[in-house]
Design a protein around this motif. Sequence first.
Motif, PDB file in Angstrom:
ATOM      1  N   GLY A  90      10.203  18.995  43.717  1.00 39.92           N
ATOM      2  CA  GLY A  90      10.847  19.324  44.984  1.00 39.92           C
ATOM      3  C   GLY A  90      12.027  20.263  44.857  1.00 39.92           C
ATOM      4  N   ARG A  91      12.359  20.673  43.645  1.00 38.38           N
ATOM      5  CA  ARG A  91      13.483  21.592  43.430  1.00 38.38           C
ATOM      6  C   ARG A  91      12.944  23.011  43.268  1.00 38.38           C
ATOM      7  N   PHE A  92      13.819  24.000  43.456  1.00 35.44           N
ATOM      8  CA  PHE A  92      13.387  25.393  43.319  1.00 35.44           C
ATOM      9  C   PHE A  92      12.977  25.663  41.869  1.00 35.44           C
ATOM     10  N   PRO A  93      11.820  26.273  41.643  1.00 37.85           N
ATOM     11  CA  PRO A  93      11.286  26.477  40.291  1.00 37.85           C
ATOM     12  C   PRO A  93      11.878  27.707  39.586  1.00 37.85           C
ATOM     13  N   TRP A  94      13.123  27.605  39.199  1.00 38.51           N
ATOM     14  CA  TRP A  94      13.796  28.742  38.560  1.00 38.51           C
ATOM     15  C   TRP A  94      13.122  29.156  37.256  1.00 38.51           C
ATOM     16  N   THR A  95      12.624  28.198  36.502  1.00 38.73           N
ATOM     17  CA  THR A  95      11.979  28.539  35.225  1.00 38.73           C
ATOM     18  C   THR A  95      10.719  29.362  35.462  1.00 38.73           C
ATOM     19  N   THR A  96       9.911  28.969  36.421  1.00 44.93           N
ATOM     20  CA  THR A  96       8.694  29.718  36.728  1.00 44.93           C
ATOM     21  C   THR A  96       9.049  31.127  37.187  1.00 44.93           C
ATOM     22  N   ARG A 101       3.443  24.985  46.694  1.00 46.49           N
ATOM     23  CA  ARG A 101       2.824  23.815  47.321  1.00 46.49           C
ATOM     24  C   ARG A 101       3.746  22.593  47.214  1.00 46.49           C
ATOM     25  N   GLY A 102       4.332  22.390  46.045  1.00 45.52           N
ATOM     26  CA  GLY A 102       5.244  21.262  45.859  1.00 45.52           C
ATOM     27  C   GLY A 102       6.445  21.328  46.789  1.00 45.52           C
ATOM     28  N   LEU A 103       6.976  22.525  46.982  1.00 47.39           N
ATOM     29  CA  LEU A 103       8.103  22.689  47.899  1.00 47.39           C
ATOM     30  C   LEU A 103       7.675  22.415  49.342  1.00 47.39           C
ATOM     31  N   LEU A 104       6.463  22.834  49.697  1.00 49.36           N
ATOM     32  CA  LEU A 104       5.964  22.557  51.047  1.00 49.36           C
ATOM     33  C   LEU A 104       5.761  21.059  51.254  1.00 49.36           C
ATOM     34  N   VAL A 105       5.198  20.379  50.261  1.00 45.57           N
ATOM     35  CA  VAL A 105       4.993  18.929  50.351  1.00 45.57           C
ATOM     36  C   VAL A 105       6.334  18.216  50.483  1.00 45.57           C
ATOM     37  N   ALA A 106       7.362  18.710  49.793  1.00 49.98           N
ATOM     38  CA  ALA A 106       8.699  18.124  49.872  1.00 49.98           C
ATOM     39  C   ALA A 106       9.439  18.556  51.143  1.00 49.98           C
ATOM     40  N   ARG A 143      10.519  21.426  51.971  1.00 46.73           N
ATOM     41  CA  ARG A 143      11.591  22.405  51.696  1.00 46.73           C
ATOM     42  C   ARG A 143      11.035  23.783  52.032  1.00 46.73           C
ATOM     43  N   TYR A 144      10.877  24.029  53.325  1.00 44.94           N
ATOM     44  CA  TYR A 144      10.179  25.216  53.811  1.00 44.94           C
ATOM     45  C   TYR A 144      10.904  26.516  53.477  1.00 44.94           C
ATOM     46  N   ALA A 145      12.199  26.530  53.580  1.00 45.18           N
ATOM     47  CA  ALA A 145      12.954  27.750  53.259  1.00 45.18           C
ATOM     48  C   ALA A 145      12.815  28.076  51.776  1.00 45.18           C
ATOM     49  N   ALA A 146      12.921  27.052  50.938  1.00 42.94           N
ATOM     50  CA  ALA A 146      12.768  27.271  49.493  1.00 42.94           C
ATOM     51  C   ALA A 146      11.345  27.710  49.163  1.00 42.94           C
ATOM     52  N   ALA A 147      10.347  27.129  49.855  1.00 46.73           N
ATOM     53  CA  ALA A 147       8.958  27.526  49.634  1.00 46.73           C
ATOM     54  C   ALA A 147       8.749  28.990  50.010  1.00 46.73           C
ATOM     55  N   GLY A 148       9.295  29.397  51.139  1.00 44.93           N
ATOM     56  CA  GLY A 148       9.190  30.799  51.560  1.00 44.93           C
ATOM     57  C   GLY A 148       9.905  31.732  50.606  1.00 44.93           C
TER      58      GLY A 148
END
Length: 167
Positions: free
Chosen positions: A58-64, A116-121, A123-128
């Motif tokens: 649910g956190r922003f994927p900075w590593t990816t 997808r994980g951000l959307l499930v959590a 966290r729409y702004a982070a997903a976008g």
Amino acid sequence: MKPRDPAEEPVDPDVGADVPVSGLWDGQAPVFAVVAVGGALGAVARYGAAVLWPTASGRFPWTTLLVNVVGCALIGVLMAVVAELRPHTHRLVRPFLGTGVLGGFTTFSTYAMDVRGLLVAERYAAAGACLFGTMAAAVLTVWGSASLTRYALAERFAAVAETEGAR
């Protein structure tokens, strides 16, 4: 029009038709091998980055994002170098480094799962931001690193030509 014989085609279309290829496996087996080995090396490096800098659910994927941006920068450098040094570059360099190592290192499948994980959590702004920011960063990074590499190579070639002309 007669059908094309795969044995007459070059392994890499950028290499040219003058590369002798007598049969599918004669020409393709080394390419398959270097892509597989390179892909394994790139995937191990990507996994290492994920282990060193894990992203909580649910956190922003900075590593990816970082892996993809670094991989795209290296792809831009590689493609510019290969293009500039084309006659002197071995035909397996691009499949090994570009498709294999850097293709295995960059991780757009993980990027999709992260969105997808951000959307499930919820966290729409982070997903976008992840969805569009990663793509923009990837395109700009490839373009920028290729442009800078071409500029640096042109400067280097000009300096060498000037030095040789002074002799």
